[in-house]
Design an enzyme around this catalytic site. Structure first.
Site, PDB file in Angstrom:
ATOM      1  N   ASN A 136      41.385   3.597  91.350  1.00  0.00           N
ATOM      2  CA  ASN A 136      40.764   3.035  90.302  1.00  0.00           C
ATOM      3  C   ASN A 136      41.004   1.128  90.176  1.00  0.00           C
ATOM      4  OD1 ASN A 136      42.350   3.579  86.806  1.00  0.00           O
ATOM      5  ND2 ASN A 136      40.079   3.410  87.302  1.00  0.00           N
ATOM      6  N   GLN A 153      36.872   0.349  85.592  1.00  0.00           N
ATOM      7  CA  GLN A 153      37.228  -0.698  83.778  1.00  0.00           C
ATOM      8  C   GLN A 153      36.809  -1.779  83.718  1.00  0.00           C
ATOM      9  OE1 GLN A 153      39.236   2.421  84.755  1.00  0.00           O
ATOM     10  NE2 GLN A 153      38.419   3.240  83.143  1.00  0.00           N
ATOM     11  N   ASN A 187      35.226   0.941  79.708  1.00  0.00           N
ATOM     12  CA  ASN A 187      35.270   1.908  80.079  1.00  0.00           C
ATOM     13  C   ASN A 187      33.527   0.977  81.129  1.00  0.00           C
ATOM     14  OD1 ASN A 187      36.687   4.084  81.094  1.00  0.00           O
ATOM     15  ND2 ASN A 187      36.128   4.715  78.991  1.00  0.00           N
ATOM     16  N   CYS A 199      45.140   2.380  78.948  1.00  0.00           N
ATOM     17  CA  CYS A 199      44.438   2.484  80.834  1.00  0.00           C
ATOM     18  C   CYS A 199      46.117   2.714  81.136  1.00  0.00           C
ATOM     19  CB  CYS A 199      43.355   1.517  81.046  1.00  0.00           C
ATOM     20  SG  CYS A 199      43.496   1.977  82.741  1.00  0.00           S
ATOM     21  N   HIS A 219      42.761  13.325  76.318  1.00  0.00           N
ATOM     22  CA  HIS A 219      42.820  14.326  78.082  1.00  0.00           C
ATOM     23  C   HIS A 219      42.486  15.580  77.791  1.00  0.00           C
ATOM     24  CE1 HIS A 219      43.306  10.615  81.010  1.00  0.00           C
ATOM     25  NE2 HIS A 219      44.203  10.021  79.262  1.00  0.00           N
ATOM     26  N   ASN A 243      38.807  12.454  78.792  1.00  0.00           N
ATOM     27  CA  ASN A 243      39.193  12.340  80.320  1.00  0.00           C
ATOM     28  C   ASN A 243      39.812  13.547  80.856  1.00  0.00           C
ATOM     29  OD1 ASN A 243      39.074   9.292  80.657  1.00  0.00           O
ATOM     30  ND2 ASN A 243      40.033   9.715  78.795  1.00  0.00           N
ATOM     31  N   GLY A 289      45.376   6.635  85.343  1.00  0.00           N
ATOM     32  CA  GLY A 289      47.270   6.553  85.700  1.00  0.00           C
ATOM     33  C   GLY A 289      47.875   7.832  84.035  1.00  0.00           C
ATOM     34  N   GLY A 330      45.774   9.538  82.912  1.00  0.00           N
ATOM     35  CA  GLY A 330      45.477  11.109  83.350  1.00  0.00           C
ATOM     36  C   GLY A 330      46.582  12.383  84.235  1.00  0.00           C
TER      37      GLY A 330
HETATM   38  N1  LIG Z   1      38.271   6.258  81.458  1.00  0.00           N
HETATM   39  C1  LIG Z   1      39.528   5.862  80.176  1.00  0.00           C
HETATM   40  C2  LIG Z   1      40.394   5.189  79.512  1.00  0.00           C
HETATM   41  C3  LIG Z   1      40.489   4.953  81.618  1.00  0.00           C
HETATM   42  C4  LIG Z   1      42.038   5.155  82.329  1.00  0.00           C
HETATM   43  C5  LIG Z   1      42.584   4.921  83.058  1.00  0.00           C
HETATM   44  N2  LIG Z   1      41.926   4.969  84.607  1.00  0.00           N
HETATM   45  C6  LIG Z   1      43.957   4.720  83.510  1.00  0.00           C
HETATM   46  O1  LIG Z   1      44.455   3.971  84.193  1.00  0.00           O
HETATM   47  O2  LIG Z   1      44.689   5.117  82.506  1.00  0.00           O
HETATM   48  C7  LIG Z   1      39.204   6.153  79.219  1.00  0.00           C
HETATM   49  O3  LIG Z   1      37.865   6.589  78.740  1.00  0.00           O
HETATM   50  O4  LIG Z   1      40.148   6.970  77.589  1.00  0.00           O
END
Ligand SMILES: N[C@@H](CCC[C@H](N)C(=O)O)C(=O)O
Length: 276
Positions: free
Chosen positions: A13, A46, A66, A75, A161, A192, A220, A222
């Site tokens: 990521n 990101q 993003n 994030c 999420h 997400n 993460g 997620g």
């Molecule tokens: N796309 C997510 C923000 C980024 C999440 C990230 N990649 C992580 O590791 O948690 C959003 O729009 O909330």
């Protein structure tokens, strides 16, 4: 504007990290999209902008964008990369770092050469605070998408999420269903979308279609949301190894009201300068 940056990743990521403490930075959504473009910019999922904190009791503040230019609350992989970034840039020598984010204050613990452990705070399950439209809070909710009904968990880790259980992540329709759920009207701030395969009570596999990006190699928050959703459904123990396409995170969550702890690597790739 000429900006110094560091390209980093947490399990694939990937991030553009910008030090907004020692340089003057003015970002717009257009500029973020330009930097994140994989053909004409640096390319990233990101962008993280590190700033001085507003609260004198914490060490830093950072903002997260993003690839589509939207600013978001939290994030997980970015938090681990941030901890390594501020140490490598010599902005701090602390091993325990407190940082303000739009989702609240996070505590990060640097462990050895490349592992970082993050206290991600307690998950939020009340629908209105996720935000998710539902009359009452439940472990799972039926969600209608293109005429089919899916069962989803809904969790906020500071950011929203949806979590779906699947038999096999390899054949899960991540692109099609992820894109449809990301913009589902019952998630008014978009969402997400995680596709979770339980292996046993201590191991799982996960793919995430991220809001504002598409499928990433790891997410993460997620992974934390997937742990929470699986645990409130009674499917896993309090320590879970979650393997994403980019590698494995260890997630610890005792249960409701308790913080989620995420541990995993953070890697610097290169330093550079860009004119935007
Ligand atoms: N796309 C997510 C923000 C980024 C999440 C990230 N990649 C992580 O590791 O948690 C959003 O729009 O909330």
């Amino acid at each position: 504007m000429r900006l110094k940056f560091t390209k980093m990743h947490g399990l694939g990521n990937d991030f553009v990290m910008i030090d907004g403490i020692t340089q003057r930075v003015k970002l717009t959504s257009d500029k973020v999209r330009q930097i994140a473009d994989r053909h004409t910019g640096i390319g990233c999922d990101q962008l993280l902008l590190v700033e001085a904190p507003r609260d004198p009791d914490v060490d830093f503040r950072y903002r997260i964008y993003n690839a589509d230019g939207s600013e978001v609350e939290n994030c997980g992989n970015g938090a681990r990369c941030f901890a390594r970034f501020v140490r490598e840039r010599r902005l701090t020598s602390k091993e325990q770092i407190l940082v303000e984010t739009a989702a609240g204050v996070l505590q990060l613990n640097v462990q050895g050469a490349d592992q970082v452990s993050v206290d991600m705070g307690a998950p939020v399950l009340e629908p209105a605070k996720i935000p998710f439209q539902a009359d009452i809070q439940a472990e799972t909710y039926p969600l209608e998408v293109d005429g089919e009904t899916y069962t989803v968990g809904a969790v906020s880790m500071g950011n929203p999420h949806a979590v779906l259980l699947v038999e096999d992540v390899d054949s899960a329709p991540v692109e099609r269903l992820g894109a449809a759920i990301e913009c589902h009207p019952r998630f008014p701030a978009r969402v997400n979308v995680g596709f979770l395969q339980i292996i046993d009570r201590g191991h799982a596999r996960l793919r995430v279609f991220e809001r504002g990006v598409g499928e990433t190699r790891a997410c993460g928050t997620g992974a934390c949301a997937a742990m929470v959703s699986a645990r409130i459904r009674g499917l896993v123990d309090e320590e879970l190894e979650i393997t994403l396409p980019g590698g494995t995170l260890t997630i610890h969550w005792p249960g409701p009201g308790e913080p989620v702890t995420m541990t995993g690597p953070a890697t610097a790739v290169y330093h550079g300068q860009i004119v935007v």
